[in-house]
Design a protein around this motif. Structure first.
Motif, PDB file in Angstrom:
ATOM      1  N   THR A  77      -7.670   7.300   6.601  1.00  0.00           N
ATOM      2  CA  THR A  77      -7.509   6.465   8.051  1.00  0.00           C
ATOM      3  C   THR A  77      -6.270   6.239   8.018  1.00  0.00           C
ATOM      4  OG1 THR A  77      -9.048   4.989   6.962  1.00  0.00           O
ATOM      5  CG2 THR A  77     -10.238   6.858   7.745  1.00  0.00           C
ATOM      6  N   LEU A  78      -6.314   5.572   9.343  1.00  0.00           N
ATOM      7  CA  LEU A  78      -4.894   4.571   9.298  1.00  0.00           C
ATOM      8  C   LEU A  78      -5.323   3.473   8.818  1.00  0.00           C
ATOM      9  CD1 LEU A  78      -2.216   4.057  10.787  1.00  0.00           C
ATOM     10  CD2 LEU A  78      -3.137   3.778  12.638  1.00  0.00           C
ATOM     11  N   GLN A  79      -6.122   3.081   8.847  1.00  0.00           N
ATOM     12  CA  GLN A  79      -6.740   2.128   8.139  1.00  0.00           C
ATOM     13  C   GLN A  79      -6.513   1.746   6.342  1.00  0.00           C
ATOM     14  OE1 GLN A  79     -10.784  -0.171   8.952  1.00  0.00           O
ATOM     15  NE2 GLN A  79     -11.011  -1.784   7.446  1.00  0.00           N
ATOM     16  N   GLN A  80      -7.004   2.530   5.985  1.00  0.00           N
ATOM     17  CA  GLN A  80      -6.773   2.787   4.520  1.00  0.00           C
ATOM     18  C   GLN A  80      -5.110   3.021   4.467  1.00  0.00           C
ATOM     19  OE1 GLN A  80      -9.066   6.699   4.414  1.00  0.00           O
ATOM     20  NE2 GLN A  80     -10.603   5.216   3.207  1.00  0.00           N
ATOM     21  N   VAL A  98      -2.830   1.864   5.616  1.00  0.00           N
ATOM     22  CA  VAL A  98      -2.396   0.166   6.135  1.00  0.00           C
ATOM     23  C   VAL A  98      -2.693  -0.641   5.051  1.00  0.00           C
ATOM     24  CG1 VAL A  98      -2.626  -1.270   7.520  1.00  0.00           C
ATOM     25  CG2 VAL A  98      -1.976   0.028   8.351  1.00  0.00           C
ATOM     26  N   GLU A  99      -3.727  -0.319   4.441  1.00  0.00           N
ATOM     27  CA  GLU A  99      -4.498  -1.596   3.856  1.00  0.00           C
ATOM     28  C   GLU A  99      -3.935  -0.946   1.963  1.00  0.00           C
ATOM     29  OE1 GLU A  99      -8.512  -0.531   3.509  1.00  0.00           O
ATOM     30  OE2 GLU A  99      -9.078  -2.119   4.872  1.00  0.00           O
TER      31      GLU A  99
END
Length: 61
Positions: A6-9, A11-12
């Motif tokens: 995911t985009l969040q993964q 970015v993190e």
């Protein structure tokens, strides 16, 4: 089975060194990302071609 991030993964997972990178460094990173995307698309296309070829070869035999 492939793992889709995911985009969040993504970015993190960006290290602080990249967040503090220069414009030149970021341009290099962008080129790497663009090539990675092209490579992934080419891989998908190759898989489709192999699948289609295999299917047509099976039908001919």
């Amino acid at each position: 089975m492939s793992m889709e991030l995911t985009l969040q993964q993504i970015v993190e997972g960006i290290p602080k060194s990249l967040l503090n990178a220069s414009d030149r460094d970021l341009e290099g990173f962008q080129k790497i990302l663009e090539e990675t995307i092209r490579l992934r698309e080419a891989h998908r296309n190759l898989q489709k071609m192999v699948k289609n070829f295999s299917s047509s070869a099976i039908q001919r035999s």
